[in-house]
Design an enzyme around this catalytic site. Structure first.
Site, short mmCIF file in Angstrom:
data_model
loop_
_atom_site.label_atom_id
_atom_site.label_comp_id
_atom_site.label_asym_id
_atom_site.label_seq_id
_atom_site.Cartn_x
_atom_site.Cartn_y
_atom_site.Cartn_z
N LYS A 156 -9.95 2.57 -2.47
CA LYS A 156 -10.08 1.88 -1.18
C LYS A 156 -11.46 2.22 -0.69
O LYS A 156 -12.03 3.50 -0.45
CB LYS A 156 -8.98 2.28 -0.13
CG LYS A 156 -9.12 1.59 1.19
CD LYS A 156 -7.79 2.09 1.86
CE LYS A 156 -7.45 1.37 3.37
NZ LYS A 156 -6.10 1.86 3.92
N GLU A 194 0.83 -1.22 0.11
CA GLU A 194 -0.07 -0.10 -0.10
C GLU A 194 1.02 1.47 -0.07
O GLU A 194 1.88 1.46 0.60
CB GLU A 194 -0.84 -0.01 1.24
CG GLU A 194 -1.99 1.00 1.29
CD GLU A 194 -2.89 1.23 2.41
OE1 GLU A 194 -2.48 0.53 3.53
OE2 GLU A 194 -3.94 1.70 2.48
N CYS A 223 -5.75 -2.64 2.33
CA CYS A 223 -5.50 -2.74 3.76
C CYS A 223 -7.06 -3.11 4.83
O CYS A 223 -7.47 -4.02 4.83
CB CYS A 223 -4.78 -1.67 4.20
SG CYS A 223 -3.75 -1.68 5.71
#
Lengths: 290, 290
Positions: free
Chosen positions: B115, B43, B152
């Site tokens: 995300k 990331e 994540c």
């Protein structure tokens, strides 16, 4: 309750229903004497795992559903424990369920849960015996708090665990009957066992709840083959931490005290429930997105 | 493709963006020479993990979003690999995303993912920098098949993994930046690391898909404190079997060939998708069921 003493009763089938129930009751008494508030039994604990074949003879076991309830209600009351049982329910002629009855410590029925996800795989012909449950995924209110009872095959479904947690369940309990096919390699057996443990550990972590599974042990023959039930009953905490685990071959009581305040501690610093993108989840109700 | 050679590039921040990108490209070249078809980066791999504070200065990193795309497009093409990058996207003035751009082996943009679940915890102040994504959970079509890219914090949400799998993703890729707070006890650190691995292993099992996470390593100081990124990048197979795992402190390429036929093998005998009770899942779209 901030602390609950939980006991999981793992055992083999004792050749007949009567002796098996006697063994179960002995172990419940032992756990209660040792301080248990919550006692959890394995799937279809009064009998052998009869779903290795499709045989109408086995529906006889469901005929005594009400007697079984009466029996375990008394056991819960005698031992002053909340008791999670797993029974074969006759609901109507030709309509049966794989049902957990939860008794409160006064013997009263606190609630019931009918297994929602029903397997059908070689040696696990459950779709022949059990109608899929028609309850919502709702936890059962007991004097110890809200308990999310789910059964065996349900454990592979994150949706079931999530719905129980969103409805306030703080402990998920999975009565189970799962085992090895002896013809599988040791590597394959190890992968299956780890997958079974791993998926349920995932539910504990995703939802910040305690998760317990109670599995039987022993080899139950059928024809030339059979199932070697792998035991390994366990309890995970809300961060996915292992609190207790049974062996793979022996009758055993797994017993530990769990601190319900751990749930807030874990969820407050890892606030997964805060950030769910619910406006993008509706396709979960589709069979497949194609 | 029945076989994909997948490489995960795990490394530390190299003091500045330029040197960090150089390190990343060197490792990509090495993986490609070693036969990689699919290369996955951690990331925000071009910079330090800048979210330890809320500081408008760091928005400068997003100004070069288009340059970063051009750079990694060329790297993908030069090395003939499908490349999963993780960049800081400026979408408009004052509107930024944490975005993965996936390049096909001809350098073309195969797709992007913004995300969806954004954390905000001590030392991880991402809600200051990143707007929540507004894409569906849709896999990206590449010459290697459908890849489900998530980032994540998404890894803690079974819903995201499920939706990707239901849309046909056969590999889930999680670029990640997660680490220890040095003031935590060793026991707490171990629980956190195992939870991080455990939840993603659960996604592999529940969905019968490959799951890979790529995490950075190294200590990144901030004030009196900082984050010790824990590495441990990994790949799980569709039964939750561990295929490869990196160490916790060193730059490392994790590389292995995965057999996509494993997905059918596992799902056919453990047919979890067959038995989902979709008519009872609609409450998943509620914030809480109260």
């Amino acid at each position: 309750m901030n602390n609950i003493n939980i006991a999981l009763i793992q055992h083999s089938f004792k050749k007949n229903k009567q002796d098996t129930i006697k063994c179960t009751i002995d172990l419940i008494q032992k756990a209660a004497k040792n301080g248990a508030n919550l006692v959890c039994l394995q799937e279809l604990h009064t009998t052998e795992y009869f779903c290795q074949s499709e045989n109408v003879e086995f529906f006889k076991y469901a005929e005594s559903f009400n007697d079984d309830i009466e029996c375990f209600s008394k056991v819960a009351k005698d031992n002053q424990v909340v008791l999670v049982s797993s029974l074969f329910e006759k609901r109507a002629k030709g309509l049966y369920h794989n049902t957990s009855i939860v008794f409160d410590k006064d013997g009263r029925i606190a609630g019931k849960y009918r297994k929602m996800h029903i397997p059908d795989d070689p040696s696990f012909y459950e779709k022949f015996y059990f109608t899929i449950g028609d309850n919502e995924f709702k936890p059962i209110e007991t004097s110890l708090g809200k308990i999310g009872v789910l059964i065996c095959w349900d454990q592979w479904y994150p949706e079931a665990a999530r719905l129980m947690a969103l409805s306030g369940a703080e402990i998920l309990i999975y009565p189970t009957a799962i085992g090895f096919d002896r013809s599988d390699s040791n590597d394959e057996k190890q992968r299956q066992l780890e997958a079974w443990i791993g998926i349920q550990r995932g539910h504990a972590i995703a939802n910040g709840v305690f998760v317990a599974a109670i599995n039987r042990v022993g080899f139950e023959a059928f024809g030339d083959s059979g199932i070697e039930f792998w035991g390994n009953s366990f309890i995970f905490g809300p961060q996915g931490e292992l609190l207790a685990k049974a062996k793979s071959e022996s009758d055993e009581i797994i017993q530990t005290t769990i601190d319900m305040d751990r749930i807030s501690q874990v969820r407050n610093i890892w606030p997964f429930l805060r950030d769910r993108r619910i406006e993008f989840y509706s396709n979960i109700t589709k069979r497949y997105i194609d």
